[in-house]
Motif scaffolding. Structure first.
Motif, PDB file in Angstrom:
ATOM      1  N   MET A  99      61.282  -3.622 -81.693  1.00  0.00           N
ATOM      2  CA  MET A  99      60.023  -4.319 -81.433  1.00  0.00           C
ATOM      3  C   MET A  99      59.998  -5.618 -82.236  1.00  0.00           C
ATOM      4  O   MET A  99      60.268  -5.610 -83.442  1.00  0.00           O
ATOM      5  CB  MET A  99      58.849  -3.430 -81.834  1.00  0.00           C
ATOM      6  CG  MET A  99      57.501  -3.968 -81.407  1.00  0.00           C
ATOM      7  SD  MET A  99      56.142  -2.881 -81.938  1.00  0.00           S
ATOM      8  CE  MET A  99      56.632  -1.327 -81.189  1.00  0.00           C
ATOM      9  N   GLU A 100      59.675  -6.720 -81.575  1.00  0.00           N
ATOM     10  CA  GLU A 100      59.701  -8.023 -82.217  1.00  0.00           C
ATOM     11  C   GLU A 100      58.306  -8.634 -82.250  1.00  0.00           C
ATOM     12  O   GLU A 100      57.469  -8.373 -81.368  1.00  0.00           O
ATOM     13  CB  GLU A 100      60.653  -8.957 -81.455  1.00  0.00           C
ATOM     14  CG  GLU A 100      62.089  -8.449 -81.392  1.00  0.00           C
ATOM     15  CD  GLU A 100      62.952  -9.318 -80.502  1.00  0.00           C
ATOM     16  OE1 GLU A 100      62.423 -10.324 -79.952  1.00  0.00           O
ATOM     17  OE2 GLU A 100      64.147  -9.001 -80.341  1.00  0.00           O
ATOM     18  N   LEU A 101      58.085  -9.466 -83.253  1.00  0.00           N
ATOM     19  CA  LEU A 101      56.781 -10.128 -83.373  1.00  0.00           C
ATOM     20  C   LEU A 101      56.485 -10.994 -82.151  1.00  0.00           C
ATOM     21  O   LEU A 101      55.337 -11.063 -81.697  1.00  0.00           O
ATOM     22  CB  LEU A 101      56.747 -10.985 -84.642  1.00  0.00           C
ATOM     23  CG  LEU A 101      56.681 -10.224 -85.968  1.00  0.00           C
ATOM     24  CD1 LEU A 101      56.775 -11.206 -87.132  1.00  0.00           C
ATOM     25  CD2 LEU A 101      55.399  -9.419 -86.078  1.00  0.00           C
ATOM     26  N   GLN A 102      57.505 -11.644 -81.624  1.00  0.00           N
ATOM     27  CA  GLN A 102      57.269 -12.502 -80.469  1.00  0.00           C
ATOM     28  C   GLN A 102      56.790 -11.689 -79.277  1.00  0.00           C
ATOM     29  O   GLN A 102      55.928 -12.138 -78.503  1.00  0.00           O
ATOM     30  CB  GLN A 102      58.545 -13.266 -80.114  1.00  0.00           C
ATOM     31  CG  GLN A 102      58.332 -14.401 -79.137  1.00  0.00           C
ATOM     32  CD  GLN A 102      57.407 -15.475 -79.696  1.00  0.00           C
ATOM     33  OE1 GLN A 102      56.207 -15.425 -79.506  1.00  0.00           O
ATOM     34  NE2 GLN A 102      57.981 -16.437 -80.400  1.00  0.00           N
ATOM     35  N   GLN A 103      57.321 -10.486 -79.116  1.00  0.00           N
ATOM     36  CA  GLN A 103      56.848  -9.631 -78.038  1.00  0.00           C
ATOM     37  C   GLN A 103      55.367  -9.296 -78.221  1.00  0.00           C
ATOM     38  O   GLN A 103      54.599  -9.271 -77.258  1.00  0.00           O
ATOM     39  CB  GLN A 103      57.680  -8.346 -77.999  1.00  0.00           C
ATOM     40  CG  GLN A 103      59.132  -8.560 -77.579  1.00  0.00           C
ATOM     41  CD  GLN A 103      59.958  -7.295 -77.736  1.00  0.00           C
ATOM     42  OE1 GLN A 103      59.752  -6.525 -78.673  1.00  0.00           O
ATOM     43  NE2 GLN A 103      60.891  -7.076 -76.810  1.00  0.00           N
ATOM     44  N   MET A 104      54.971  -9.032 -79.460  1.00  0.00           N
ATOM     45  CA  MET A 104      53.565  -8.749 -79.734  1.00  0.00           C
ATOM     46  C   MET A 104      52.693  -9.965 -79.420  1.00  0.00           C
ATOM     47  O   MET A 104      51.597  -9.827 -78.876  1.00  0.00           O
ATOM     48  CB  MET A 104      53.382  -8.333 -81.198  1.00  0.00           C
ATOM     49  CG  MET A 104      54.053  -7.036 -81.561  1.00  0.00           C
ATOM     50  SD  MET A 104      53.673  -6.568 -83.262  1.00  0.00           S
ATOM     51  CE  MET A 104      54.779  -5.177 -83.465  1.00  0.00           C
ATOM     52  N   ARG A 105      53.201 -11.140 -79.754  1.00  0.00           N
ATOM     53  CA  ARG A 105      52.439 -12.359 -79.435  1.00  0.00           C
ATOM     54  C   ARG A 105      52.246 -12.499 -77.929  1.00  0.00           C
ATOM     55  O   ARG A 105      51.184 -12.899 -77.454  1.00  0.00           O
ATOM     56  CB  ARG A 105      53.141 -13.582 -80.005  1.00  0.00           C
ATOM     57  CG  ARG A 105      53.112 -13.660 -81.512  1.00  0.00           C
ATOM     58  CD  ARG A 105      53.560 -15.041 -82.024  1.00  0.00           C
ATOM     59  NE  ARG A 105      53.467 -15.099 -83.480  1.00  0.00           N
ATOM     60  CZ  ARG A 105      54.457 -14.823 -84.311  1.00  0.00           C
ATOM     61  NH1 ARG A 105      55.649 -14.483 -83.815  1.00  0.00           N
ATOM     62  NH2 ARG A 105      54.292 -14.883 -85.614  1.00  0.00           N
ATOM     63  N   TYR A 106      53.273 -12.172 -77.183  1.00  0.00           N
ATOM     64  CA  TYR A 106      53.163 -12.261 -75.728  1.00  0.00           C
ATOM     65  C   TYR A 106      52.129 -11.268 -75.206  1.00  0.00           C
ATOM     66  O   TYR A 106      51.325 -11.592 -74.320  1.00  0.00           O
ATOM     67  CB  TYR A 106      54.524 -11.990 -75.082  1.00  0.00           C
ATOM     68  CG  TYR A 106      55.575 -13.057 -75.331  1.00  0.00           C
ATOM     69  CD1 TYR A 106      55.211 -14.327 -75.771  1.00  0.00           C
ATOM     70  CD2 TYR A 106      56.930 -12.784 -75.130  1.00  0.00           C
ATOM     71  CE1 TYR A 106      56.181 -15.305 -75.988  1.00  0.00           C
ATOM     72  CE2 TYR A 106      57.904 -13.755 -75.342  1.00  0.00           C
ATOM     73  CZ  TYR A 106      57.519 -15.014 -75.787  1.00  0.00           C
ATOM     74  OH  TYR A 106      58.472 -15.981 -76.000  1.00  0.00           O
ATOM     75  N   VAL A 107      52.146 -10.054 -75.725  1.00  0.00           N
ATOM     76  CA  VAL A 107      51.191  -9.040 -75.281  1.00  0.00           C
ATOM     77  C   VAL A 107      49.763  -9.482 -75.602  1.00  0.00           C
ATOM     78  O   VAL A 107      48.859  -9.372 -74.757  1.00  0.00           O
ATOM     79  CB  VAL A 107      51.492  -7.678 -75.936  1.00  0.00           C
ATOM     80  CG1 VAL A 107      50.345  -6.691 -75.692  1.00  0.00           C
ATOM     81  CG2 VAL A 107      52.799  -7.103 -75.407  1.00  0.00           C
ATOM     82  N   VAL A 108      49.543  -9.981 -76.793  1.00  0.00           N
ATOM     83  CA  VAL A 108      48.205 -10.448 -77.176  1.00  0.00           C
ATOM     84  C   VAL A 108      47.766 -11.595 -76.268  1.00  0.00           C
ATOM     85  O   VAL A 108      46.620 -11.640 -75.816  1.00  0.00           O
ATOM     86  CB  VAL A 108      48.184 -10.883 -78.658  1.00  0.00           C
ATOM     87  CG1 VAL A 108      46.867 -11.588 -78.996  1.00  0.00           C
ATOM     88  CG2 VAL A 108      48.377  -9.665 -79.560  1.00  0.00           C
ATOM     89  N   ALA A 109      48.669 -12.505 -75.975  1.00  0.00           N
ATOM     90  CA  ALA A 109      48.331 -13.644 -75.113  1.00  0.00           C
ATOM     91  C   ALA A 109      47.966 -13.184 -73.705  1.00  0.00           C
ATOM     92  O   ALA A 109      47.009 -13.673 -73.105  1.00  0.00           O
ATOM     93  CB  ALA A 109      49.493 -14.632 -75.071  1.00  0.00           C
ATOM     94  N   VAL A 110      48.723 -12.246 -73.155  1.00  0.00           N
ATOM     95  CA  VAL A 110      48.404 -11.735 -71.819  1.00  0.00           C
ATOM     96  C   VAL A 110      47.058 -11.022 -71.830  1.00  0.00           C
ATOM     97  O   VAL A 110      46.230 -11.202 -70.936  1.00  0.00           O
ATOM     98  CB  VAL A 110      49.510 -10.785 -71.319  1.00  0.00           C
ATOM     99  CG1 VAL A 110      49.099 -10.136 -69.994  1.00  0.00           C
ATOM    100  CG2 VAL A 110      50.827 -11.531 -71.141  1.00  0.00           C
TER     101      VAL A 110
END
Length: 296
Positions: free
Chosen positions: A1-12
């Motif tokens: 799990m990567e921070l960038q993936q979390m950022r994408y989820v939050v943005a969506v």
């Protein structure tokens, strides 16, 4: 799990759109979608329901989102702490304020702060005092500027009293009271009022004063933000009571001294459980010693 993936989820989640999320994150949509799908496979659950018309969180997504935000905030905080250790202030500064704040010129303070610390991202939220205090307590805001009746104090936060102010009456220019040098609460009690919603700190300042004087009044118009009150008063829909230090910002209305006016106290409040480097720097820029004035 990567921070960038979390950022994408939050943005969506915040935009309800993969297209808008990709625009916000400055990536192509296919790359963002691929990373979200990769994260879903790793978690073994779908985070979003996708149709041709909408995107919304699944129950798993609802559960994941708060933790993702906390992880991102922790990562940002860690980066900010490292930067501060080498003499650079960066990160975010989330500021809350009531519309009638007058003890601090917030735009000018932020201009000076931004000039000194250009790498700090600043967000502003305007709201009611009790809402802003709650957001400071839960960490959504770093600092907030409140206005409270003299009988109340901020709870659960560190606080510094900034100024005390009396309320003045606000009437339309052609109102019968407009030519009076001063009025009292008894005279005002016969008028129709424009005020903030019942239960808010801004409304309580006037409610408590009238109640203490044994007077009732008719609040016919409730407005969620004080910066709209003068427009209704200007149309002669009612009178209002607002802080005297805020009154010079009003237009199209007349202000009158109230001989037995209620008072309010403006506060700066911040978390009692640790401050970001940006928050500490902003408090210092305001001339507030957070280590000795944290009295909430």
């Amino acid at each position: 799990m990567e921070l960038q993936q979390m950022r994408y989820v939050v943005a969506v989640a915040e935009t309800s759109s993969f297209t808008r999320a990709a625009e916000r994150c400055l990536v192509v949509q296919s790359a963002l979608s691929h990373q979200v799908a990769r994260l879903e496979r790793e978690l073994g659950a779908r985070l979003f329901e996708r149709t041709s018309r909408r995107v919304r969180l699944t129950p798993a997504g609802e559960a994941f989102l708060p933790a993702a935000r906390q992880c991102l905030e922790a990562a940002d905080r860690a980066a900010a702490e490292v930067a501060a250790a080498v003499g650079e202030i960066r990160g975010r500064l989330a500021v809350g304020l009531i519309p009638t704040v007058a003890a601090v010129d917030v735009p000018r303070a932020l201009r000076d702060f931004r000039g000194r610390y250009p790498h700090v991202r600043v967000s502003l939220r305007v709201g009611a005092s009790e809402e802003l205090a709650d957001r400071v307590r839960d960490g959504a805001l770093d600092i907030a500027f409140l206005g409270l009746p003299t009988t109340a104090r901020p709870r659960g936060v560190a606080a510094r009293a900034l100024a005390r102010d009396r309320l003045v009456a606000v009437v339309a220019p052609d109102h019968p009271l407009a030519g009076e040098p001063a009025v009292d609460l008894r005279r005002l009690a016969s008028e129709v009022f424009v005020d903030l919603p019942a239960g808010t700190a801004g409304r309580a300042q006037s409610d408590l004063a009238f109640a203490a004087a044994g007077l009732d009044r008719d609040v016919a118009f409730e407005v969620t933000s004080a910066d709209f009150i003068d427009r209704l008063v200007g149309e002669n829909l009612g009178v209002a009571m607002l802080p005297s230090a805020y009154a010079p910002r009003l237009s199209g209305v007349t202000t009158i001294e109230v001989t037995d006016a209620p008072a309010r106290v403006e506060y700066a409040v911040w978390s009692r459980f640790g401050r970001t480097p940006a928050t500490s720097a902003f408090l210092t820029a305001l001339g507030i010693d957070a280590d000795t004035d944290a009295d909430g």
